[in-house]
Design an enzyme around this catalytic site. Sequence first.
Site, mmCIF file in Angstrom:
data_model
loop_
_atom_site.group_PDB
_atom_site.id
_atom_site.type_symbol
_atom_site.label_atom_id
_atom_site.label_comp_id
_atom_site.label_asym_id
_atom_site.label_seq_id
_atom_site.Cartn_x
_atom_site.Cartn_y
_atom_site.Cartn_z
ATOM 1 N N ASP A 153 50.660 13.949 -28.271
ATOM 2 C CA ASP A 153 49.913 13.503 -29.447
ATOM 3 C C ASP A 153 48.703 14.341 -29.854
ATOM 4 O OD1 ASP A 153 48.712 12.648 -27.105
ATOM 5 O OD2 ASP A 153 48.790 10.516 -27.580
ATOM 6 N N GLU A 203 44.581 3.354 -31.305
ATOM 7 C CA GLU A 203 45.173 4.275 -32.279
ATOM 8 C C GLU A 203 45.444 3.643 -33.636
ATOM 9 O OE1 GLU A 203 45.504 5.732 -28.292
ATOM 10 O OE2 GLU A 203 46.318 3.874 -29.141
ATOM 11 N N GLU A 237 41.666 14.297 -19.210
ATOM 12 C CA GLU A 237 40.908 13.051 -19.263
ATOM 13 C C GLU A 237 39.414 13.302 -19.006
ATOM 14 O OE1 GLU A 237 42.024 10.379 -20.351
ATOM 15 O OE2 GLU A 237 44.174 10.272 -19.969
ATOM 16 N N ARG A 247 36.773 12.352 -22.098
ATOM 17 C CA ARG A 247 35.916 11.195 -21.836
ATOM 18 C C ARG A 247 34.507 11.609 -21.413
ATOM 19 N NH1 ARG A 247 39.665 6.263 -20.284
ATOM 20 N NH2 ARG A 247 41.733 7.187 -20.568
#
Length: 585
Positions: free
Chosen positions: A321, A486, A184, A188
């Site tokens: 993913d 998404e 993360e 980000r």
Amino acid sequence: MMISRRSYLLPTIILLCITYALFSNLPPGAEPPNAHNHLYQQYATDPPPPKEGRTRWRKHVEQYPISDYIPLPTSATSPIPRIQYDFPRESWFARWGRVKRQRAVKKAFQHAWKGYKDNAWLEDELSPLTGGHRETFAGWAATLVDSLDTLVIMGLMDEFEEAVEAVEFIDFTTTNAIQINIFETNIRYLGGLLGAYDLTHGRYPVLLKKAVEIADMIYGSFDTRNRMPQSRWEWTRSAGGLKIEPGRNTILAELGSLNLEFTRLSQLTNDPKYFDAIQRITDFLEESQEKTNVPGMWPLMVNAKDLEFADPRFTIGGMADSTYEYLPKEHMLLGGQTSQYRKMYNSFMKALKSHLLFRPKTLDGRDILFAGNMRVSEPSNGKETLEPQWEHLKCYLGGTVGIGAKVFDRPEELSIARKLVDGCIWAYDVMPTGIMPEVLHLTVCKNRENCKLSKSARTGKTTSDGKKLPPGVADIPDAKYLLRPEAIESVFIMYRLTGDTLLQDAAWRMFQNIERMTRTSYGHAAISDVRDPESPQMDYMESFWLAETLKYFYLIFSEPDLVNLDKYVLNTEAHPFKRPTAASQ
């Protein structure tokens, strides 16, 4: 008639005097109308108070140093084919409609950005119902950093420059968090800084400076015996000179989705250590790809300490993913100078098509596709169990397959990509709110020649809580909408690949429904039940709402050269990195 300047100067002076008299006698703590009640004005000139008494990160001698870094590849290969559709010149009427939609998206962003700036400046996230804030990603102003390039894309340069000034004061050397989520933080923070730096063509050097600062910190998570990162990094151990180990239960996506950001940083700084760090992971994944229980894919969890795969679960969804998403994207960012990612993508697509793709039953039998989950025991007994589960997170897949079809010259798979995108649009359209839920189960069509629901199934099931399910939906285990990007991500990508304006119409339906259901006084909030047109809202607005969701909605209504996919590659948080080589024409 001539009016002297003095004749209206006197009333102006009187009005100013009255205003001063009123506002100079306000009670303590009160502010005049329209005054900004936030910290960003103060921090534009003065740094925030120092965080005393905390452990701080400092560069130190590594426990397991690298003697010979793996360099960025330099060998020439065939050019990457062009990705974007050759858009014709649009009519004035088409432009009028497109710009009108684009402005509506921009207004939604400005509303949420103002809520963040006024109530949560330099905090991670705004709480959109109460006007408070949350610390979710180490307290380094996640929403601010994540939104930098969106501000640029939308032309909000005054707001962008205010945010850049504030970035200087973010202290990446310390945090209240006991563990740092490397994935993360990477997508980000590092991604946000690099995306804004690239999009502004390096005109704001502080962005690269801070990118190096955060990257050098999280690089410490790679200081393990086998150089696999400790994905939930016990950073205070490293800061204290103690050893760390990678986890035996490491989420696949947290291991396999660091490529783009570290590669781009090596390209910009000419420092090979960042690329070296992620290339060791890629080499491990490539070497093991054909040895798992589903050759071509990796299971959900990885034993990163012992470099083993024991988990029987395989999916392209949450927790896996972006590992697959990054296969064609890293190939693009490297300018096609290695065949490694092409090979890995080819192997993945073979497994995806053989094991996970399925067509659902619908009212009209439309030709759409989804990808389920699979549990596989040891290959010796050959038992595979497909779960026809779809989730909002999986909607990235249509865009990924579309990009892969282009960059790897697999044109026959563009139709698969479109059917996956259309599946997500369908999942939005069939819900009472016009918004897809977090997780749903579908009815598998076993005879692909006839996928219409039977007459008895066309009314839809009723759940135990009295909610009616749309026809074709077997169950909705999680009915929330968390402001996720998404679906619009893949709709945007497919539009840029094909030029089909029906995709813009679908995006507009999605945006209007989301805006209607999620808008609050302070910003936009997640909702608890997409089956309920009066669904309660949740006090939750993750940074990806501004970084991704609204960015993709804005871009699909933009002129196609804005963040041209032949010039940029978008990371999994929608941050655009410059591609080092131009696509062939």
